[in-house]
Enzyme design. Sequence first.
Site, short mmCIF file in Angstrom:
data_model
loop_
_atom_site.label_atom_id
_atom_site.label_comp_id
_atom_site.label_asym_id
_atom_site.label_seq_id
_atom_site.Cartn_x
_atom_site.Cartn_y
_atom_site.Cartn_z
N GLY A 101 -42.59 54.68 15.89
CA GLY A 101 -43.53 54.12 16.85
C GLY A 101 -44.91 53.90 16.25
O GLY A 101 -45.90 53.78 16.97
N SER A 103 -45.48 51.30 14.23
CA SER A 103 -45.51 49.86 13.91
C SER A 103 -45.27 49.55 12.45
O SER A 103 -45.96 48.72 11.85
CB SER A 103 -46.84 49.24 14.37
OG SER A 103 -46.91 49.26 15.77
N SER A 104 -44.26 50.19 11.87
CA SER A 104 -43.91 49.86 10.49
C SER A 104 -43.45 48.40 10.40
O SER A 104 -43.71 47.73 9.40
CB SER A 104 -42.83 50.79 9.96
OG SER A 104 -41.66 50.72 10.75
N ASP A 146 -49.40 45.30 18.45
CA ASP A 146 -49.18 45.96 17.16
C ASP A 146 -49.70 45.11 16.01
O ASP A 146 -50.37 45.60 15.10
CB ASP A 146 -47.69 46.25 16.97
CG ASP A 146 -47.09 47.02 18.13
OD1 ASP A 146 -47.85 47.59 18.92
OD2 ASP A 146 -45.85 47.05 18.23
N TYR A 195 -36.58 47.87 26.64
CA TYR A 195 -37.90 47.22 26.62
C TYR A 195 -37.83 45.88 27.33
O TYR A 195 -38.67 45.53 28.16
CB TYR A 195 -38.36 47.05 25.17
CG TYR A 195 -39.75 46.49 24.99
CD1 TYR A 195 -40.83 47.33 24.68
CD2 TYR A 195 -40.00 45.12 25.09
CE1 TYR A 195 -42.10 46.81 24.50
CE2 TYR A 195 -41.27 44.59 24.91
CZ TYR A 195 -42.31 45.44 24.61
OH TYR A 195 -43.57 44.92 24.42
C1 GLA Z 1 -44.19 48.04 21.37
C2 GLA Z 1 -44.51 46.55 21.43
C3 GLA Z 1 -45.94 46.30 21.89
C4 GLA Z 1 -46.24 47.05 23.18
C5 GLA Z 1 -45.76 48.51 23.10
C6 GLA Z 1 -45.87 49.24 24.41
O1 GLA Z 1 -44.97 48.67 20.41
O2 GLA Z 1 -44.33 45.96 20.16
O3 GLA Z 1 -46.19 44.93 22.04
O4 GLA Z 1 -45.68 46.42 24.30
O5 GLA Z 1 -44.43 48.63 22.65
O6 GLA Z 1 -47.19 49.36 24.78
#
Ligand code: GLA
Length: 327
Positions: A101, A103-104, A146, A195
């Site tokens: 979580g 953002s790799s 991200d 999601y």
């Molecule tokens: C992931 C998605 C983001 C965002 C988050 C939740 O990281 O890539 O765009 O929606 O979830 O906040």
Amino acid sequence: MTTAYAPGRVNLIGDHTDYSGGRVCPMAIDLGTMVTIEGGGRELALTSDQDPTPVVVPLGVADPSTVAPAWGRYVAGVIAVLRPATGGRGRVSSTLPVGAGLSSSAALEVAVALALGADGRDPLAVARSCQEAEQLASGVPCGIMDQLASLAGVEGHALLIDCGTLEWRPVPMPPDVEVVVVHSGEARALSASAYARRRAEVEAAHRPVGEGDPPDALLLRRARHVATEDARVPAFASALGEGDLATAGSLMAESHASLRDDFDVSTPRLDALVSSLAAAPGVWGARMTGAGFGGCAVALAEPGVVARLGLGRTWVVRPSGGARVSG
Ligand code: GLA
């Protein structure tokens, strides 16, 4: 030869608000991904220090989501969006944990885009391209947070991003606070379909209800999360900027409860982790961070406190500058 570096991010508050035009407060971190490319040829071939199998993507790649190995899908997504005239050979190295979580995948997309010549002076344009690349690669209808956080990061600051107007500003991080990420031990395995379902629910909650339609309690809870979370983000940013960590911490607690109870994206392990963090002396606030369904919690704490708790894989992350080309 071009080398580009892009950081990962941790989101301090404002989850599941970006794709409906709400506000978010992420921070670029001092873990990231470096991509070096020597240009030439009709394909992009990359090796990685995290996977022995190289990725070879033809410039005409049609469906990035089918590329193997799986990390190559993000590379292919960038190629499918940018359609560069020439490919190249190169390597990827990263300090970011995958699937935590942080953002790799966004960091990989941004570093590949910059190394292929995307213009980093226009962070919004690059972020939009990389968001599209992520969607093509993963099938997740993600927002822009991200990728934009990775591009727009400012050392020593978090970012307050309005995903409606697509304006942002840096928020100074108080010097005496540590941002700590702790892994719940659960990988975010089911996140793609869950999601997409949440995003569809938020969109349904904002459509006019047909005459005679009963109010849907589930959609009302989804909409309530988005509205209350969006309101918490600027309040959090103000508190952080003023060094009011007690207020910032209680907003994080409210955010977690809302993600757990109204948005249903936390898990029992994340809840237990957040409770343990929040109960520890010296911790101002804690919450799950990112999409949820597993992954990590983030806490604001006095330096050294969280590491001593021994709650799981722990990263002390520093607010860092955004992506850049370094040569
Ligand atoms: C992931 C998605 C983001 C965002 C988050 C939740 O990281 O890539 O765009 O929606 O979830 O906040």
